[in-house]
Design an enzyme around this catalytic site. Structure first.
Site, mmCIF file in Angstrom:
data_model
loop_
_atom_site.group_PDB
_atom_site.id
_atom_site.type_symbol
_atom_site.label_atom_id
_atom_site.label_comp_id
_atom_site.label_asym_id
_atom_site.label_seq_id
_atom_site.Cartn_x
_atom_site.Cartn_y
_atom_site.Cartn_z
ATOM 1 N N GLY A 14 -47.698 -40.909 2.976
ATOM 2 C CA GLY A 14 -48.381 -40.867 4.275
ATOM 3 C C GLY A 14 -48.626 -39.426 4.705
ATOM 4 O O GLY A 14 -47.739 -38.584 4.570
ATOM 5 N N ARG A 24 -51.255 -24.081 3.083
ATOM 6 C CA ARG A 24 -51.693 -22.691 3.287
ATOM 7 C C ARG A 24 -50.559 -21.715 2.961
ATOM 8 O O ARG A 24 -50.759 -20.716 2.250
ATOM 9 C CB ARG A 24 -52.135 -22.521 4.743
ATOM 10 C CG ARG A 24 -52.404 -21.092 5.192
ATOM 11 C CD ARG A 24 -52.827 -21.111 6.665
ATOM 12 N NE ARG A 24 -53.049 -19.779 7.198
ATOM 13 C CZ ARG A 24 -52.103 -19.048 7.782
ATOM 14 N NH1 ARG A 24 -50.869 -19.515 7.882
ATOM 15 N NH2 ARG A 24 -52.392 -17.844 8.248
ATOM 16 N N THR A 27 -49.738 -21.670 -0.829
ATOM 17 C CA THR A 27 -50.817 -21.000 -1.581
ATOM 18 C C THR A 27 -50.763 -19.488 -1.371
ATOM 19 O O THR A 27 -50.779 -18.707 -2.345
ATOM 20 C CB THR A 27 -52.190 -21.542 -1.113
ATOM 21 O OG1 THR A 27 -52.198 -22.949 -1.298
ATOM 22 C CG2 THR A 27 -53.337 -20.910 -1.881
ATOM 23 N N ARG A 28 -50.695 -19.079 -0.123
ATOM 24 C CA ARG A 28 -50.765 -17.632 0.152
ATOM 25 C C ARG A 28 -49.514 -16.908 -0.333
ATOM 26 O O ARG A 28 -49.607 -15.792 -0.853
ATOM 27 C CB ARG A 28 -50.991 -17.412 1.653
ATOM 28 C CG ARG A 28 -52.371 -17.943 2.083
ATOM 29 C CD ARG A 28 -53.112 -16.966 2.947
ATOM 30 N NE ARG A 28 -54.512 -17.361 3.052
ATOM 31 C CZ ARG A 28 -55.192 -17.423 4.186
ATOM 32 N NH1 ARG A 28 -54.615 -17.118 5.336
ATOM 33 N NH2 ARG A 28 -56.468 -17.759 4.188
ATOM 34 N N ARG A 75 -50.622 -43.045 -2.309
ATOM 35 C CA ARG A 75 -49.365 -43.572 -2.859
ATOM 36 C C ARG A 75 -49.745 -44.107 -4.241
ATOM 37 O O ARG A 75 -50.592 -44.985 -4.352
ATOM 38 C CB ARG A 75 -48.813 -44.690 -1.987
ATOM 39 C CG ARG A 75 -48.559 -44.270 -0.537
ATOM 40 C CD ARG A 75 -47.866 -45.383 0.236
ATOM 41 N NE ARG A 75 -48.047 -45.273 1.677
ATOM 42 C CZ ARG A 75 -47.333 -44.488 2.479
ATOM 43 N NH1 ARG A 75 -46.385 -43.720 1.977
ATOM 44 N NH2 ARG A 75 -47.550 -44.453 3.780
ATOM 45 N N ASP A 106 -39.930 -39.600 1.417
ATOM 46 C CA ASP A 106 -38.913 -39.985 0.431
ATOM 47 C C ASP A 106 -39.507 -40.565 -0.859
ATOM 48 O O ASP A 106 -39.007 -40.276 -1.947
ATOM 49 C CB ASP A 106 -37.849 -40.910 1.039
ATOM 50 C CG ASP A 106 -38.444 -42.140 1.696
ATOM 51 O OD1 ASP A 106 -39.689 -42.225 1.803
ATOM 52 O OD2 ASP A 106 -37.667 -43.022 2.100
ATOM 53 N N GLY A 107 -40.595 -41.357 -0.737
ATOM 54 C CA GLY A 107 -41.223 -41.915 -1.938
ATOM 55 C C GLY A 107 -41.740 -40.804 -2.843
ATOM 56 O O GLY A 107 -41.549 -40.829 -4.067
ATOM 57 N N THR A 129 -43.294 -35.646 6.492
ATOM 58 C CA THR A 129 -43.370 -37.022 6.992
ATOM 59 C C THR A 129 -43.096 -37.030 8.492
ATOM 60 O O THR A 129 -42.244 -36.286 8.972
ATOM 61 C CB THR A 129 -42.352 -37.953 6.291
ATOM 62 O OG1 THR A 129 -42.259 -39.181 7.039
ATOM 63 C CG2 THR A 129 -40.960 -37.354 6.218
ATOM 64 N N ASP A 131 -41.726 -39.392 9.917
ATOM 65 C CA ASP A 131 -40.560 -40.263 10.159
ATOM 66 C C ASP A 131 -39.250 -39.509 10.387
ATOM 67 O O ASP A 131 -38.301 -40.068 10.931
ATOM 68 C CB ASP A 131 -40.355 -41.224 8.977
ATOM 69 C CG ASP A 131 -41.553 -42.114 8.725
ATOM 70 O OD1 ASP A 131 -42.368 -42.284 9.639
ATOM 71 O OD2 ASP A 131 -41.677 -42.625 7.599
ATOM 72 N N ASP A 133 -37.014 -38.870 8.291
ATOM 73 C CA ASP A 133 -35.916 -39.634 7.691
ATOM 74 C C ASP A 133 -35.386 -39.033 6.394
ATOM 75 O O ASP A 133 -34.805 -39.731 5.579
ATOM 76 C CB ASP A 133 -36.374 -41.087 7.472
ATOM 77 C CG ASP A 133 -37.585 -41.175 6.542
ATOM 78 O OD1 ASP A 133 -38.223 -40.133 6.288
ATOM 79 O OD2 ASP A 133 -37.891 -42.280 6.074
ATOM 80 N N GLY A 174 -41.916 -45.147 11.819
ATOM 81 C CA GLY A 174 -40.597 -44.671 11.430
ATOM 82 C C GLY A 174 -40.068 -45.307 10.165
ATOM 83 O O GLY A 174 -39.077 -44.848 9.623
ATOM 84 N N ARG A 175 -40.745 -46.348 9.707
ATOM 85 C CA ARG A 175 -40.333 -47.020 8.462
ATOM 86 C C ARG A 175 -38.801 -47.137 8.359
ATOM 87 O O ARG A 175 -38.142 -46.437 7.594
ATOM 88 C CB ARG A 175 -40.860 -46.243 7.247
ATOM 89 C CG ARG A 175 -40.929 -47.091 5.989
ATOM 90 C CD ARG A 175 -40.924 -46.206 4.774
ATOM 91 N NE ARG A 175 -42.176 -45.492 4.628
ATOM 92 C CZ ARG A 175 -43.196 -45.896 3.902
ATOM 93 N NH1 ARG A 175 -43.118 -47.008 3.242
ATOM 94 N NH2 ARG A 175 -44.283 -45.175 3.819
ATOM 95 N N LYS A 217 -37.542 -53.072 40.976
ATOM 96 C CA LYS A 217 -38.692 -53.761 40.397
ATOM 97 C C LYS A 217 -39.796 -52.722 40.143
ATOM 98 O O LYS A 217 -40.438 -52.238 41.052
ATOM 99 C CB LYS A 217 -39.194 -54.836 41.357
ATOM 100 C CG LYS A 217 -40.215 -55.778 40.736
ATOM 101 C CD LYS A 217 -40.434 -56.993 41.627
ATOM 102 C CE LYS A 217 -41.445 -57.958 41.026
ATOM 103 N NZ LYS A 217 -42.814 -57.623 41.391
ATOM 104 N N ASN A 218 -39.922 -52.361 38.929
ATOM 105 C CA ASN A 218 -40.882 -51.320 38.593
ATOM 106 C C ASN A 218 -41.344 -51.561 37.170
ATOM 107 O O ASN A 218 -41.016 -52.561 36.568
ATOM 108 C CB ASN A 218 -40.204 -49.955 38.727
ATOM 109 C CG ASN A 218 -41.131 -48.957 39.363
ATOM 110 O OD1 ASN A 218 -42.311 -48.929 39.046
ATOM 111 N ND2 ASN A 218 -40.602 -48.151 40.263
ATOM 112 N N GLN A 258 -50.424 -41.936 15.427
ATOM 113 C CA GLN A 258 -49.253 -41.039 15.379
ATOM 114 C C GLN A 258 -49.302 -40.059 14.205
ATOM 115 O O GLN A 258 -48.565 -39.084 14.169
ATOM 116 C CB GLN A 258 -47.955 -41.857 15.258
ATOM 117 C CG GLN A 258 -47.682 -42.736 16.448
ATOM 118 C CD GLN A 258 -46.685 -43.841 16.138
ATOM 119 O OE1 GLN A 258 -45.494 -43.675 16.330
ATOM 120 N NE2 GLN A 258 -47.163 -44.977 15.630
#
Ligand code: F6P
Length: 326
Positions: A14, A24, A27-28, A75, A106-107, A129, A131, A133, A174-175, A217-218, A258
Site C-alpha cells: 500500500g 528522493r 536517490t540523492r 502487491r 510488513d508484506g 505504511t 498503519d 505496525d 490499520g489492517r 446528550k450530544n 487516508q
C-alpha cells in the site's frame, strides 16, 4: 569493503504519503556517495517484468511534497513464488543492481527477507505504511499524514454529528493494528477507539453502552479500527441498532482517502532522514535490516523483528480517551 556499485530502489504494498520523500532521499544520498541508482517500477513486479529506470538527481526533483509514489506500487503474488523470485533476481543482475532499498510495510519487508536469504543480496528496508505496525520503530513513513487526514475528516463529521445529536462509527485503516484509531481518537476528541489489540479481552462496545456513550446528550464519535476482530464500523452500528435503537447511528468508512495527500512536515523529515540512513547502512555493510526510529535516534532493526506481528500499542492512551471524553 563491499562491492556495491549500483543500488535499486522500489516501493511496494500500500502506498503511503512521503514515500516520494524517501525515494528522493535514497536517490540523492546514493548519488552523493558515488553510487548509481535504478528505480524499479511497481514494486517487486517491476523486477519480474524488467521495468527498471535510471534515477538521476533530477528524476526526484519536486516530489518531496507529493503523495503517492512516482515508482508506483503493487502487491506481487508472483514474487511469493520461488520461480518469480528467480526471474526477479536474474533481471536485477542483468541491470547491474547489487543492493536494494525496499520501501513498504510488513508484506514488502517479508518479501525482502526471503529474497535476501535466497540470493544473498544486501537489502535495507524503510518502513513505509500508514498503519504504523512495524516493530522496532516508533513511527512509520506516512503514519503522521494519515493521522492528520483522519483528524481533518472527523472534524467535519463532528459538525454534522453534533447538529443531529448522532452517534457516528468512523472506520479507519490499520489492517489489524489500532494505532490510527487510538491516536486519531485523541486528536479528534472522539468518545472511544475500538481496536483489535484488546478486542478479545473486553467487549469494548458493551462497555461504551454501559457508560451511556456520553452522559450529556450530544454527538458521539467512535473510531473503529478496520479488522475482522472488531467487526469494523458496520458491525458496531448493526449491534447498536439492534440492541439500542434509541441511538441515531451513522457509519463513515474513511477508506483510501487516508493514504493520499501531501505529506506532513514530520513525515517528510522522517522519510528524508531514513532515506539517507538506508544508504549509510549499505555503506556500513548492513543487510537485511529496516531503518527504524526510536526516541529520535535512527536504528537498525533486523527484518525478522520488524515484521513480528505484535508491536505493542500504548494502553494508557485508552484511559486518556476515556478521561478526556467525560
Ligand atoms: O497496509 C496499508 C493499508 O492501507 C491498510 O491499512 C489497509 O488494510 C490496506 O492497506 C488496504 O489495501 P488495498 O490498497 O489493497 O485496498
Amino acid at each position: 569493503m563491499n562491492q556495491i556499485k549500483c543500488i535499486g530502489i522500489l516501493t511496494s504494498g500500500g502506498d503511503a504519503p512521503a514515500m516520494n520523500a524517501a525515494i528522493r532521499a535514497v536517490t540523492r544520498t546514493a548519488i552523493y556517495y558515488g553510487f548509481e541508482v535504478r528505480g524499479i517500477m511497481r514494486g517487486y513486479n517491476g523486477l519480474i517484468l524488467d521495468e527498471i529506470i535510471e534515477m538521476k538527481t533530477q528524476t526526484v526533483s519536486n516530489i518531496i511534497q507529493q503523495g503517492g509514489t512516482i515508482l508506483k506500487t503493487a502487491r506481487s503474488n508472483e514474487f511469493k513464488t520461488p520461480e518469480g523470485r528467480k526471474i526477479a533476481y536474474d533481471n536485477m543482475r542483468k541491470a547491474g543492481i547489487d543492493a536494494l532499498v525496499v520501501i513498504g510495510g510488513d508484506g514488502s519487508l517479508s518479501g525482502a527477507r526471503v529474497f535476501a536469504a535466497e540470493y544473498d543480496i544486501p537489502i535495507v528496508g524503510l518502513p513505509g505504511t500508514i498503519d504504523n505496525d512495524l516493530y522496532g520503530t516508533d513511527t512509520t513513513i506516512g503514519y503522521d499524514t494519515a493521522l492528520n487526514t483522519i483528524t481533518w475528516a472527523v472534524d467535519r463529521l463532528r459538525d454534522t454529528a453534533s447538529s443531529h445529536e448522532r452517534l457516528f462509527f468512523v472506520e479507519v485503516m490499520g489492517r489489524n493494528a489500532g494505532f490510527l484509531a487510538l491516536n486519531g481518537a485523541i486528536a479528534t476528541g472522539s468518545e472511544a477507539a475500538i481496536i483489535p489489540e484488546i478486542a478479545t479481552e473486553v467487549d469494548q462496545l458493551a462497555e461504551l453502552i454501559q457508560n451511556g456513550f456520553r452522559k450529556s446528550k450530544n454527538s458521539s464519535i467512535v473510531l473503529v479500527a478496520e479488522s475482522e476482530i472488531t467487526g469494523g464500523a458496520m458491525g458496531m452500528a448493526e449491534r447498536v441498532k439492534k440492541e439500542f435503537p434509541q441511538y441515531d447511528t451513522r457509519v463513515t468508512i474513511l477508506g483510501h482517502i487516508q493514504r493520499g495527500g501531501s505529506p506532513t512536515a514530520s513525515d517528510r523529515i522522517l522519510a528524508s532522514r531514513m532515506g539517507e540512513a538506508a544508504i549509510n547502512a549499505l555503506i556500513e555493510g548492513q543487510r537485511n535490516v529496516m531503518i527504524g526510529i526510536q526516541n529520535d535516534a535512527l536504528v537498525y532493526v533486523p527484518f525478522t523483528k520488524a515484521i513480528r506481528d505484535d508491536k505493542p500499542i500504548n494502553r494508557d492512551l485508552l484511559k486518556t480517551i476515556k478521561i478526556l471524553s467525560i
